[in-house]
Motif scaffolding. Structure first.
Motif, PDB file in Angstrom:
ATOM      1  N   LEU A  96      17.388-120.999  23.722  1.00  0.00           N
ATOM      2  CA  LEU A  96      18.243-122.110  23.294  1.00  0.00           C
ATOM      3  C   LEU A  96      19.194-121.688  22.174  1.00  0.00           C
ATOM      4  O   LEU A  96      20.365-122.096  22.147  1.00  0.00           O
ATOM      5  CB  LEU A  96      17.384-123.291  22.841  1.00  0.00           C
ATOM      6  N   LEU A  97      18.705-120.877  21.235  1.00  0.00           N
ATOM      7  CA  LEU A  97      19.524-120.433  20.109  1.00  0.00           C
ATOM      8  C   LEU A  97      20.717-119.612  20.578  1.00  0.00           C
ATOM      9  O   LEU A  97      21.868-119.883  20.204  1.00  0.00           O
ATOM     10  CB  LEU A  97      18.671-119.614  19.136  1.00  0.00           C
ATOM     11  N   ILE A  98      20.462-118.588  21.413  1.00  0.00           N
ATOM     12  CA  ILE A  98      21.553-117.730  21.870  1.00  0.00           C
ATOM     13  C   ILE A  98      22.463-118.485  22.837  1.00  0.00           C
ATOM     14  O   ILE A  98      23.683-118.265  22.855  1.00  0.00           O
ATOM     15  CB  ILE A  98      21.005-116.451  22.523  1.00  0.00           C
ATOM     16  N   ALA A  99      21.886-119.407  23.630  1.00  0.00           N
ATOM     17  CA  ALA A  99      22.715-120.218  24.526  1.00  0.00           C
ATOM     18  C   ALA A  99      23.687-121.078  23.721  1.00  0.00           C
ATOM     19  O   ALA A  99      24.859-121.232  24.098  1.00  0.00           O
ATOM     20  CB  ALA A  99      21.833-121.096  25.409  1.00  0.00           C
ATOM     21  N   ALA A 100      23.209-121.637  22.604  1.00  0.00           N
ATOM     22  CA  ALA A 100      24.071-122.457  21.747  1.00  0.00           C
ATOM     23  C   ALA A 100      25.159-121.604  21.100  1.00  0.00           C
ATOM     24  O   ALA A 100      26.339-122.001  21.053  1.00  0.00           O
ATOM     25  CB  ALA A 100      23.230-123.155  20.677  1.00  0.00           C
ATOM     26  N   ILE A 101      24.762-120.422  20.598  1.00  0.00           N
ATOM     27  CA  ILE A 101      25.748-119.515  20.006  1.00  0.00           C
ATOM     28  C   ILE A 101      26.774-119.092  21.049  1.00  0.00           C
ATOM     29  O   ILE A 101      27.985-119.047  20.793  1.00  0.00           O
ATOM     30  CB  ILE A 101      25.055-118.280  19.400  1.00  0.00           C
ATOM     31  N   ASP A 102      26.285-118.803  22.245  1.00  0.00           N
ATOM     32  CA  ASP A 102      27.144-118.379  23.344  1.00  0.00           C
ATOM     33  C   ASP A 102      28.151-119.472  23.719  1.00  0.00           C
ATOM     34  O   ASP A 102      29.303-119.204  24.051  1.00  0.00           O
ATOM     35  CB  ASP A 102      26.280-118.024  24.555  1.00  0.00           C
ATOM     36  N   ARG A 103      27.702-120.711  23.644  1.00  0.00           N
ATOM     37  CA  ARG A 103      28.556-121.825  24.051  1.00  0.00           C
ATOM     38  C   ARG A 103      29.583-122.208  22.997  1.00  0.00           C
ATOM     39  O   ARG A 103      30.733-122.532  23.322  1.00  0.00           O
ATOM     40  CB  ARG A 103      27.694-123.043  24.390  1.00  0.00           C
ATOM     41  N   TYR A 114      37.274-115.901  28.875  1.00  0.00           N
ATOM     42  CA  TYR A 114      37.002-116.628  27.633  1.00  0.00           C
ATOM     43  C   TYR A 114      35.851-117.615  27.792  1.00  0.00           C
ATOM     44  O   TYR A 114      35.716-118.296  28.793  1.00  0.00           O
ATOM     45  CB  TYR A 114      38.254-117.380  27.182  1.00  0.00           C
ATOM     46  N   GLU A 115      35.009-117.685  26.741  1.00  0.00           N
ATOM     47  CA  GLU A 115      33.957-118.697  26.655  1.00  0.00           C
ATOM     48  C   GLU A 115      33.935-119.234  25.235  1.00  0.00           C
ATOM     49  O   GLU A 115      34.204-118.512  24.282  1.00  0.00           O
ATOM     50  CB  GLU A 115      32.582-118.107  27.000  1.00  0.00           C
ATOM     51  N   VAL A 134      30.373-109.053  21.512  1.00  0.00           N
ATOM     52  CA  VAL A 134      29.424-107.953  21.284  1.00  0.00           C
ATOM     53  C   VAL A 134      28.407-108.331  20.215  1.00  0.00           C
ATOM     54  O   VAL A 134      27.226-107.999  20.322  1.00  0.00           O
ATOM     55  CB  VAL A 134      30.194-106.680  20.885  1.00  0.00           C
ATOM     56  N   MET A 135      28.837-109.035  19.188  1.00  0.00           N
ATOM     57  CA  MET A 135      27.916-109.429  18.128  1.00  0.00           C
ATOM     58  C   MET A 135      26.845-110.381  18.656  1.00  0.00           C
ATOM     59  O   MET A 135      25.705-110.356  18.195  1.00  0.00           O
ATOM     60  CB  MET A 135      28.686-110.053  16.968  1.00  0.00           C
ATOM     61  N   ILE A 136      27.194-111.217  19.630  1.00  0.00           N
ATOM     62  CA  ILE A 136      26.192-112.073  20.267  1.00  0.00           C
ATOM     63  C   ILE A 136      25.123-111.221  20.929  1.00  0.00           C
ATOM     64  O   ILE A 136      23.943-111.561  20.935  1.00  0.00           O
ATOM     65  CB  ILE A 136      26.864-113.026  21.280  1.00  0.00           C
ATOM     66  N   TYR A 230      17.680-113.476  27.396  1.00  0.00           N
ATOM     67  CA  TYR A 230      18.854-114.302  27.720  1.00  0.00           C
ATOM     68  C   TYR A 230      20.113-113.435  27.754  1.00  0.00           C
ATOM     69  O   TYR A 230      20.912-113.525  28.694  1.00  0.00           O
ATOM     70  CB  TYR A 230      19.017-115.418  26.686  1.00  0.00           C
ATOM     71  N   VAL A 231      20.294-112.625  26.732  1.00  0.00           N
ATOM     72  CA  VAL A 231      21.487-111.776  26.662  1.00  0.00           C
ATOM     73  C   VAL A 231      21.533-110.816  27.846  1.00  0.00           C
ATOM     74  O   VAL A 231      22.587-110.611  28.465  1.00  0.00           O
ATOM     75  CB  VAL A 231      21.514-110.994  25.338  1.00  0.00           C
TER      76      VAL A 231
END
Length: 269
Positions: A96-103, A114-115, A134-136, A230-231
């Motif tokens: 959930l954390l990385i999905a939120a950052i990703d979004r 682009y996202e 890349v930082m994600i 997730y990544v």
């Protein structure tokens, strides 16, 4: 013999650090940042690096991350408590954390484009959008090293070595698109170094936080594992299979990374 090397290395590092896990985290963070930075310097030769080399590097990194997510993070999370629940909750939180950052973080992918929030699409330069992407990827890797060090020094060192190995080609992949997009070479290298520094910060943060709050460590291990999964599944695998002509090379690269991490982890067994 290799098992003894890792054990002796961990003891030596602990002695040099004066028994401080935080100094060990600093050394591990410097290692992964240095490996990323060294890879970034290859951007100077960007015109000579074929696409299949980039795909192979990313697939190798994906193989390392898949194994590390389980052997260094998720399984230790379960073993540390004897319960599946903390690990499961941690994995869900990591996803959930990385999905939120990703979004919500503006970034650019080579394939999907682009996202992130549309209002930032035309406000940020392409170079920063690529760096954010890349930082994600790098933040979960740094967190993985930091939390695994808080769990066990030897496990953490093996994780740092494996992540550092795959950070070298990953650093090249960070800087390569930037070097191709523009004539300058210094800026792509600096961006690659920046991504390595961000990873180092997460190593230190992970080790500090989960040393301070040890009772949260099983959740933290699961969180880092879920974030890496997730990544790998959502970001890296779609990228590396974008060109069908490299399917065999990509698959070989993935399993090479898979075996490298599994071999390093088995030295502790």
């Amino acid at each position: 013999m290799l098992e003894n090397f890792i054990t002796n290395l961990s003891r030596w590092i602990l002695n040099v650090s004066g028994g401080s896990i935080m100094w060990v985290a600093v050394y591990a963070g410097l290692f992964v940042a240095l490996m990323t930075s060294m890879g970034a310097f290859l951007a100077i030769f960007s015109r000579k690096i074929p696409d299949r080399g980039v795909d192979f590097s990313l697939s190798f990194a994906a193989g390392v991350m898949i194994v590390a997510a389980f052997t260094s993070l998720i399984l230790p999370a379960i073993e540390s408590t004897g319960s599946f629940t903390p690990a499961a909750l941690g994995i869900a939180l990591g996803v959930l954390l990385i999905a939120a950052i990703d979004r919500y973080t503006p970034h650019e992918h080579l394939v999907r484009g682009y996202e992130g929030p549309e209002e930032f699409k035309n406000r940020l330069k392409m170079v920063w959008l690529l760096v954010f992407a890349v930082m994600i990827h790098n933040l979960p890797e740094g967190l993985a090293v930091g939390t695994s060090l808080a769990y066990n020094l030897e496990v953490g060192l093996v994780t740092a070595i494996a992540i550092g190995i795959q950070d070298f080609p990953e650093g090249t992949v960070v800087s390569l698109p930037l070097a191709v997009l523009q004539k300058k070479r210094l800026q792509p290298i600096l961006m690659g170094v920046l991504s390595g520094v961000a990873e180092m910060v997460m190593v230190i943060f992970g080790a500090y936080f989960f040393t301070l709050f040890g009772w949260l460590l099983p959740y933290g291990l699961g969180l880092a594992g879920g974030a890496m999964l997730y990544v790998t599944v959502k970001e890296m695998i779609p990228e590396i299979y974008r060109r069908k002509e490299n399917d065999l090379l990509i698959t070989l690269g993935f399993f090479l990374g898979f075996y490298v991490m599994l071999f390093l982890d088995s030295m502790l067994g």
